[in-house]
Scaffold this motif. Structure first.
Motif, PDB file in Angstrom:
ATOM      1  N   TYR A  90     -17.614  25.981  -7.766  1.00  0.00           N
ATOM      2  CA  TYR A  90     -16.964  24.681  -7.866  1.00  0.00           C
ATOM      3  C   TYR A  90     -17.966  23.587  -8.235  1.00  0.00           C
ATOM      4  CZ  TYR A  90     -15.071  20.292  -6.064  1.00  0.00           C
ATOM      5  OH  TYR A  90     -14.695  18.990  -5.928  1.00  0.00           O
ATOM      6  N   MET A  91     -19.134  23.608  -7.563  1.00  0.00           N
ATOM      7  CA  MET A  91     -20.136  22.562  -7.781  1.00  0.00           C
ATOM      8  C   MET A  91     -20.756  22.661  -9.176  1.00  0.00           C
ATOM      9  SD  MET A  91     -20.831  20.026  -5.944  1.00  0.00           S
ATOM     10  CE  MET A  91     -19.781  19.465  -4.603  1.00  0.00           C
ATOM     11  N   ARG A  92     -20.958  23.873  -9.624  1.00  0.00           N
ATOM     12  CA  ARG A  92     -21.553  24.038 -10.943  1.00  0.00           C
ATOM     13  C   ARG A  92     -20.636  23.409 -11.997  1.00  0.00           C
ATOM     14  NH1 ARG A  92     -25.070  28.988 -13.019  1.00  0.00           N
ATOM     15  NH2 ARG A  92     -24.925  29.720 -10.881  1.00  0.00           N
ATOM     16  N   GLU A  93     -19.344  23.541 -11.776  1.00  0.00           N
ATOM     17  CA  GLU A  93     -18.376  22.919 -12.677  1.00  0.00           C
ATOM     18  C   GLU A  93     -18.423  21.399 -12.570  1.00  0.00           C
ATOM     19  OE1 GLU A  93     -14.116  24.124 -12.384  1.00  0.00           O
ATOM     20  OE2 GLU A  93     -15.031  26.117 -12.655  1.00  0.00           O
ATOM     21  N   ARG A  94     -18.535  20.919 -11.310  1.00  0.00           N
ATOM     22  CA  ARG A  94     -18.470  19.480 -11.065  1.00  0.00           C
ATOM     23  C   ARG A  94     -19.735  18.742 -11.498  1.00  0.00           C
ATOM     24  NH1 ARG A  94     -18.025  15.003  -7.410  1.00  0.00           N
ATOM     25  NH2 ARG A  94     -19.688  15.608  -6.006  1.00  0.00           N
TER      26      ARG A  94
END
Ligand code: FE2
Length: 364
Positions: free
Chosen positions: A285-289
């Motif tokens: 999720y964070m890598r996307e964000r």
């Protein structure tokens, strides 16, 4: 913006009241990499308490315990467990600062007190803060001793083994539901702080718990004090759990900066410090964000380091488990790359992780 009526040079030290200062000092030496700087106790002529001053970078911790059962320090420990008693701020002139704070409504617990030895003079005073926690004002002038009069320097027994902790970034207090605004106003009115950020339970909530938070900072932006209060959730929030076990408001965590969080966390892990673990899905999720930050995502995930980004930049952070049996005080290690935030984007993932541990303690 008006004139800063309460100029602060920075954090001076944090004093902890603990059950066994000798062992606490040893723990912070062997795990967190602090170096013993000075001490007081029976050997130095202090008959009622023993204190150890530990330093790393600009972070200075003082661990104190008392010799007698009816001593203020012993009673504090019986009620709260090991915890933060005093947040000390360095000011240019204690008398002026105290006068200013008193005029604006501070409750003075210790009047301006100069103490002197052959190295010079240190002046202190104390004002009441939330619960049994106090703010201590410290004026060092050109004091040349190790810490303060009454303390004896500890000669280095061996080379220090620091983990790269450099300074205090912020110190967070937990207060009861309905008290956050009171203390935010108190910081503004008494110490001239301003509100840097405000998070509501809409920002910070999970299925079970929610909290609200206001971040107060001083005129120079050097000192930041977030205040948390619990919000209505389905079950007991982590803030409620803290308040139950600390028996009142108090310091929840101290955040310390590092210039290299990979090295610091690797070293702390090798010394058996436990960190909160977020689910691996967090990293997808964070890598996307926040994917465009120049960091090694595999290492971040391997070490459990969290990432958050805002308009000013990004930050890397990680939280330890509580450092005593009571689920109260813990630490944060933070490396800032422009961001002045507190990792709001991480709160939710983090809370899920905290709640998992809370459930294991039977407190959810
Ligand atoms: Fe924090």
């Amino acid at each position: 913006m008006g004139e800063d009526f309460f100029p602060i040079k920075g954090y001076d030290h944090v004093e902890f009241y603990v059950g066994n200062a000798k062992q606490a000092a040893h723990f912070y030496d062997k795990t967190f990499g602090f170096t013993p700087l000075a001490k007081r106790g029976l050997e130095t002529g202090c008959r009622d308490r023993a204190s150890y001053v530990m330093q790393q970078g600009n972070v200075r911790f003082v661990f104190t315990s008392a010799y007698a059962p009816d001593h203020e320090v012993t009673r504090h420990c019986a009620l709260h467990g090991d915890g933060v008693k005093a947040m000390a701020l360095t000011v240019a002139n204690v008398e002026t600062a105290l006068k200013e704070a008193r005029t604006r409504g501070a409750t003075v617990l210790k009047e301006t007190t100069p103490e002197e030895d052959e190295h010079g003079t240190v002046v202190t005073a104390e004002i009441k803060y939330a619960g049994d926690t106090v703010f201590r004002l410290v004026e060092r002038g050109n004091y040349r001793g190790a810490f303060a009069p009454g303390f004896q320097e500890i000669e280095a027994q061996r080379d220090a083994s620091p983990v790269g902790l450099a300074s205090i970034d912020h110190i967070v207090t937990n207060v009861y539901l309905g008290e956050m605004d009171f203390w935010a106003d108190w910081y503004a009115k008494v110490l001239g702080f301003t509100n840097l950020a405000h998070f509501t339970d809409k920002d910070i909530s999970t299925e079970y718990s929610a909290l609200m938070s206001k971040v107060m900072e001083n005129g120079t932006g050097k000192c930041k004090f977030p205040i948390n209060e619990p919000a209505e959730g389905k079950k007991k929030s982590q803030i409620d759990e803290y308040l139950d076990y600390y028996n009142g408001p108090g310091v929840q965590h101290v955040a310390m900066t590092t210039g290299n969080i990979y090295d610091t966390v690797t070293e702390l892990r090798s010394r058996d410090i436990d960190f909160l673990r977020v689910p691996d899905t967090y990293y997808d999720y964070m890598r996307e964000r926040v994917g465009d930050v120049d960091e090694d995502w595999n290492r971040l995930q391997e070490l459990g380091i969290l990432v958050d980004k805002d308009d000013d930049g990004y930050l890397l952070q990680i939280f330890t488990a509580p450092v005593q049996d009571r689920p109260t005080l813990f630490y944060e290690v933070i490396e800032r790359h422009g961001s002045r935030g507190f990792g709001i984007g991480n709160f939710k993932a983090l809370f899920v992780s905290i709640e998992r541990e809370q459930a294991l303690r039977g407190n959810l």
